[in-house]
Design a protein around this motif. Structure first.
Motif, PDB file in Angstrom:
ATOM      1  N   GLY A 188      36.587  35.720  40.162  1.00 55.51           N
ATOM      2  CA  GLY A 188      35.969  36.446  41.614  1.00 55.51           C
ATOM      3  C   GLY A 188      35.559  37.889  40.252  1.00 55.51           C
ATOM      4  O   GLY A 188      35.184  37.774  38.851  1.00 55.51           O
ATOM      5  N   PRO A 189      34.755  38.601  41.819  1.00 60.34           N
ATOM      6  CA  PRO A 189      34.571  40.084  40.622  1.00 60.34           C
ATOM      7  C   PRO A 189      35.484  41.029  40.123  1.00 60.34           C
ATOM      8  O   PRO A 189      35.093  42.172  40.239  1.00 60.34           O
ATOM      9  CB  PRO A 189      33.901  39.879  41.883  1.00 60.34           C
ATOM     10  N   GLU A 245      26.141  59.970  45.266  1.00 63.02           N
ATOM     11  CA  GLU A 245      24.647  59.000  45.042  1.00 63.02           C
ATOM     12  C   GLU A 245      24.778  57.415  44.474  1.00 63.02           C
ATOM     13  O   GLU A 245      24.010  56.259  44.941  1.00 63.02           O
ATOM     14  CB  GLU A 245      23.953  58.655  43.922  1.00 63.02           C
ATOM     15  N   HIS A 246      25.845  57.200  44.984  1.00 62.29           N
ATOM     16  CA  HIS A 246      26.547  55.569  44.675  1.00 62.29           C
ATOM     17  C   HIS A 246      26.193  54.344  45.967  1.00 62.29           C
ATOM     18  O   HIS A 246      26.403  54.697  47.181  1.00 62.29           O
ATOM     19  CB  HIS A 246      27.738  54.569  43.283  1.00 62.29           C
ATOM     20  N   SER A 247      25.997  52.940  45.541  1.00 65.64           N
ATOM     21  CA  SER A 247      26.493  52.391  47.183  1.00 65.64           C
ATOM     22  C   SER A 247      27.741  51.481  46.920  1.00 65.64           C
ATOM     23  O   SER A 247      28.341  51.764  46.098  1.00 65.64           O
ATOM     24  CB  SER A 247      24.884  51.272  46.827  1.00 65.64           C
ATOM     25  N   ALA A 248      28.354  51.584  47.845  1.00 67.54           N
ATOM     26  CA  ALA A 248      28.838  50.914  47.840  1.00 67.54           C
ATOM     27  C   ALA A 248      29.489  49.620  46.668  1.00 67.54           C
ATOM     28  O   ALA A 248      30.966  49.313  46.275  1.00 67.54           O
ATOM     29  CB  ALA A 248      29.420  50.364  49.709  1.00 67.54           C
ATOM     30  N   ASP A 249      28.880  48.563  46.602  1.00 67.39           N
ATOM     31  CA  ASP A 249      29.314  47.809  45.953  1.00 67.39           C
ATOM     32  C   ASP A 249      29.066  48.411  43.584  1.00 67.39           C
ATOM     33  O   ASP A 249      30.150  47.885  43.982  1.00 67.39           O
ATOM     34  CB  ASP A 249      27.533  46.825  45.805  1.00 67.39           C
ATOM     35  N   THR A 250      28.086  49.569  44.317  1.00 72.34           N
ATOM     36  CA  THR A 250      28.576  50.130  42.646  1.00 72.34           C
ATOM     37  C   THR A 250      29.699  50.654  42.343  1.00 72.34           C
ATOM     38  O   THR A 250      30.440  51.290  41.077  1.00 72.34           O
ATOM     39  CB  THR A 250      27.098  50.982  42.698  1.00 72.34           C
ATOM     40  N   ILE A 299      46.250  47.978  39.520  1.00 75.72           N
ATOM     41  CA  ILE A 299      45.489  48.345  40.754  1.00 75.72           C
ATOM     42  C   ILE A 299      43.849  47.542  40.720  1.00 75.72           C
ATOM     43  O   ILE A 299      43.392  47.214  39.760  1.00 75.72           O
ATOM     44  CB  ILE A 299      44.240  49.928  40.357  1.00 75.72           C
ATOM     45  N   ALA A 300      43.467  47.557  42.106  1.00 76.11           N
ATOM     46  CA  ALA A 300      41.976  46.541  42.000  1.00 76.11           C
ATOM     47  C   ALA A 300      41.328  47.484  43.531  1.00 76.11           C
ATOM     48  O   ALA A 300      41.930  46.675  44.163  1.00 76.11           O
ATOM     49  CB  ALA A 300      42.077  44.785  42.282  1.00 76.11           C
ATOM     50  N   VAL A 301      40.365  47.008  43.358  1.00 75.74           N
ATOM     51  CA  VAL A 301      39.457  47.804  44.591  1.00 75.74           C
ATOM     52  C   VAL A 301      39.153  45.915  45.229  1.00 75.74           C
ATOM     53  O   VAL A 301      37.877  45.635  44.322  1.00 75.74           O
ATOM     54  CB  VAL A 301      38.277  48.365  44.511  1.00 75.74           C
ATOM     55  N   LEU A 302      39.268  45.499  46.429  1.00 78.75           N
ATOM     56  CA  LEU A 302      38.636  44.292  47.338  1.00 78.75           C
ATOM     57  C   LEU A 302      37.289  44.472  47.521  1.00 78.75           C
ATOM     58  O   LEU A 302      36.958  43.727  47.789  1.00 78.75           O
ATOM     59  CB  LEU A 302      40.586  43.875  47.654  1.00 78.75           C
ATOM     60  N   GLN A 303      37.506  45.461  48.480  1.00 82.03           N
ATOM     61  CA  GLN A 303      36.400  45.349  49.214  1.00 82.03           C
ATOM     62  C   GLN A 303      35.845  47.245  49.212  1.00 82.03           C
ATOM     63  O   GLN A 303      36.927  47.712  48.929  1.00 82.03           O
ATOM     64  CB  GLN A 303      36.723  44.426  50.599  1.00 82.03           C
ATOM     65  N   CYS A 304      34.726  47.366  49.246  1.00 81.43           N
ATOM     66  CA  CYS A 304      34.273  48.697  49.489  1.00 81.43           C
ATOM     67  C   CYS A 304      33.336  49.015  50.519  1.00 81.43           C
ATOM     68  O   CYS A 304      32.381  47.960  49.698  1.00 81.43           O
ATOM     69  CB  CYS A 304      33.983  49.417  48.005  1.00 81.43           C
ATOM     70  N   ARG A 305      32.686  49.094  51.885  1.00 90.99           N
ATOM     71  CA  ARG A 305      32.025  49.666  51.748  1.00 90.99           C
ATOM     72  C   ARG A 305      31.436  51.192  52.759  1.00 90.99           C
ATOM     73  O   ARG A 305      32.722  51.443  53.188  1.00 90.99           O
ATOM     74  CB  ARG A 305      32.211  48.387  53.256  1.00 90.99           C
TER      75      ARG A 305
END
Lengths: 283, 283
Positions: A121-122, B73-78, B91-97
């Motif tokens: 996974g990412p 300036e960044h997209s959610a993915d970036t 810690i980990a970011v599992l999702q970002c939108r």
């Protein structure tokens, strides 16, 4: 005072990252070193400590078998309690029983199972930190390709290409009866199960293993699952008898010594009843 | 340069023991502090950071929801990738939108689920270290007694006896819809499943929780399961509105913030469709 010489068979579990592996090394935290230190005041003299097999630094065990033998006044139950009270957090004695003087955890066992967990996974969920090989990226590993490759790695054959250059075994002829790759449930790990992430595990059962054999087999199979290597290339790797022909050594933290099998546990082990190899218990 | 003010909704997971809880404290390792530090270079100015709820020191999360809002300036993915590259191991970011300016992780969610894991046995398997409350001893907790007691703790009522003396909420009226106690599978943990050892978990879903509420409810229910307290005593504890009437606070390491529910996720949440409470999303 009862100074009888007693033989104890222990089932030991440990979490790998705290230790430089099983084998005692002066001044290093090792599982054997920690166990010897905890056991020393519980024996009335020199005692032996011997495991079913060494594990590398970082490798976990949920079923290491250990012989502790020497002059001891304690019952098996008391010894287990006293050891658990003295052992540090990463080790626990799960069972302890008295055995006869001929019991040997290494030569007496006929098979061992290892489990190797991979996470694709990412990101790496924090709960899996220290317990899996994180194969960073998106897109599942190909189960079909891995299964096709794994089929070539089962059987009785020479695993010379799949052992560390430092392996000291006289030869690399071993029997692998089981080498499975299965997806695992992620519901308890991911808040929102995500198809781009996957947990899977390899289960490997064999009569014995060369140094790093499971980790090199897994490293090679993962390359197959990622499309970096053909399943059909495995027979050629075996024939090469050359470590350079196989893939990378998978990292230690994904590996767990899952179970050691002793005579009487043939049915549980999944070893086929028509299997034959040197030292086979049903010969 | 695009200096728009952006609102990001994050799903965050963390392993508790590395942090002094969610909330920022100068000079202490906290989840908010770590996230702010990782995010700072990714925003072009001051930004807001707000969670669905605070978690105590040692408590885990697999689904904490966090708002990060500011000039970016960044997209959610970036942003997710850059945060994961900069965050420490626990810690980990599992999702970002990206979300609208009105999205708020706390007032916008209508329910939260927590999971609390307990391990009963004479020893603690190393693989569970840091993840469970180890209730040392033999003999299973009584599921019947715990279920009978738990029935009294569901519903909309005043949980004054089940909150920390330091809780700063104005009142303790809360809705608990789910409070289950279930045995869990131990095959992957124990080499030889042993009836004297048991893994079980509490699942608690409610509209909101007072400080230490889940941990005090679990601490009290475990005392019931051990036979130290009667299931029938729970109504009296609730009526007392006195922290001293309830049981001990279960330790932090057994608790995980498992899921935060937002409007549109009513069916998933298990909240009955006839449930009504202040702020109910289907009113």
């Amino acid at each position: 005072m009862d100074r009888r010489n007693v033989h104890f068979a222990l089932v030991l579990a440990y979490h790998g990252p705290g230790f430089r592996g099983w084998q005692f090394q002066e001044g290093q935290p090792t599982v054997e070193g920690s166990l010897r230190k905890a056991a020393a005041p519980l024996f009335q003299g020199p005692f032996r400590c011997r495991a079913a097999g060494r594990t590398d630094a970082g490798v976990h065990a949920r079923d290491q078998r250990v012989l502790l033998a020497g002059p001891c006044e304690h019952s098996a139950d008391t010894l287990a309690k006293a050891l658990n009270a003295r052992l540090c957090e990463g080790i626990a004695v799960l069972q302890c029983r008295e055995v006869g003087p001929d019991w040997d955890p290494k030569s007496g066992s006929f098979a061992k199972s290892y489990r190797y967990q991979v996470w694709r996974g990412p990101y790496l969920p924090p709960v899996l930190h220290d317990r899996v090989w994180w194969i960073q990226g998106r897109g599942a590993l190909s189960q079909t390709a891995i299964e096709a490759a794994a089929a070539h790695l089962r059987g009785e054959q020479d695993y010379d290409s799949f052992r560390s250059a430092h392996c000291q075994a006289r030869h690399a002829r071993r029997c692998i009866w089981q080498l499975d790759f299965r997806p695992e449930e992620t519901a308890a790990i991911l808040a929102h199960p995500d198809e781009r992430c996957a947990l899977a595990s390899f289960t490997v059962t064999g009569n014995a293993f060369c140094q790093h054999q499971v980790r090199i087999m897994v490293g090679t199979l993962v390359e197959v699952g990622l499309g970096k290597r053909e399943a059909a290339s495995i027979p050629g790797i075996l024939e090469a008898k050359d470590r350079q022909a196989a893939g990378r050594t998978a990292p230690a933290q994904g590996l767990t010594l899952q179970r050691v099998y002793f005579p009487g546990e043939e049915a549980l082990s999944g070893v086929p009843s028509d299997a034959r190899w040197p030292g086979c218990p049903w010969d």
